[in-house]
Scaffold this active site. Structure first.
Site: not given
Length: 244
Positions: A39, A66-67, A159
């Site tokens: 996360d 950090d994706v 989204y």
């Protein structure tokens, strides 16, 4: 489902400190899996891992992630692999939910951030996981999408688009990777969902090795309830949230 069903499974979960990611971590741990949770909130993810180890005594690793950083994402999977002794499952649960508002009022930066986290990062995570799993000849990737036909609500047009994109990605890749022993699952619910129901569906599709689009089951009796309730007393009660 027996608690021993997933004993020995090694699972990496993104977005693991909050929301669906956190609930999914609790669900996998309750079923006996070893887990690594990543996360961007590095303090919370490490604290969560420590809490779960104290409560359950299983293997839980908390790592910063950090994706949107592809090199960092690769490093997260490498570290999870090393600490767990391998990887069998990667769950892409990290997301960012818009605060609400009309589509025309949403800034380009806000839209880009949703696309970066909710879609591009899922593509990145899926690619990185698939490369590992194809090489080892087995593995399962689970992504969180939105059920087909769910109408967009006020403030979540972009989204919703990102989550439908995840569904399309999974539909194509589950077929592409099947011959390599890799399963790609897309867990999908409506625009508003119960995080525990999503987590239980993720666990169920891994336990049964189900690929393709998996509809979230209606909420029922939670598996591993004692472990999960003990964790919630420390971490705070779960609440329904926007899917993702």
């Amino acid at each position: 489902m027996s608690r021993k069903t997933l004993a020995g499974k090694r699972v990496a979960i993104t977005g693991g400190a909050h929301g669906i990611g956190r609930e999914t971590a609790l669900a996998f741990l309750a079923e006996g899996a070893d887990i690594a949770i990543g996360d961007m909130d590095s303090g919370s993810v490490r604290a969560l891992a420590d809490h779960l180890v104290r409560i359950h005594g299983g293997t839980v690793v908390g790592l910063p992630l950090d994706v949107t950083d592809s090199l960092g994402f690769a490093g997260f999977l490498t570290c999870a692999d090393r600490k767990l002794g391998g990887l069998d499952v990667v769950v892409n649960a990290a997301d960012i939910v818009p605060t609400g508002g009309a589509f025309l009022a949403e800034t380009e930066a806000e839209a880009d951030r949703q696309i970066d986290v909710n879609l591009r990062a899922v593509i990145t995570g899926t690619r990185l996981a698939a490369a590992r799993f194809v090489e080892q000849g087995h593995g399962q990737i689970v992504n969180i999408g939105t059920a087909a036909g769910v109408p967009g609500a006020l403030g979540i047009a972009v989204y919703t688009a990102t989550r439908h994109g995840v569904v399309g990605l999974g539909a194509a890749l589950d077929r592409e990777f099947a011959e390599h022993g890799v399963t790609v699952s897309t867990v999908a619910a409506g625009a508003v969902c119960d995080t525990e129901a999503v987590a239980d569906t993720v666990v169920a599709c891994v336990a049964r090795q189900l690929g393709g689009l998996i509809t979230v089951r209606r909420p029922g009796a939670a598996r591993g309830a004692a472990v999960r309730e003990a964790a919630r007393r420390l971490l705070g009660a779960r609440t329904p949230a926007l899917l993702g």
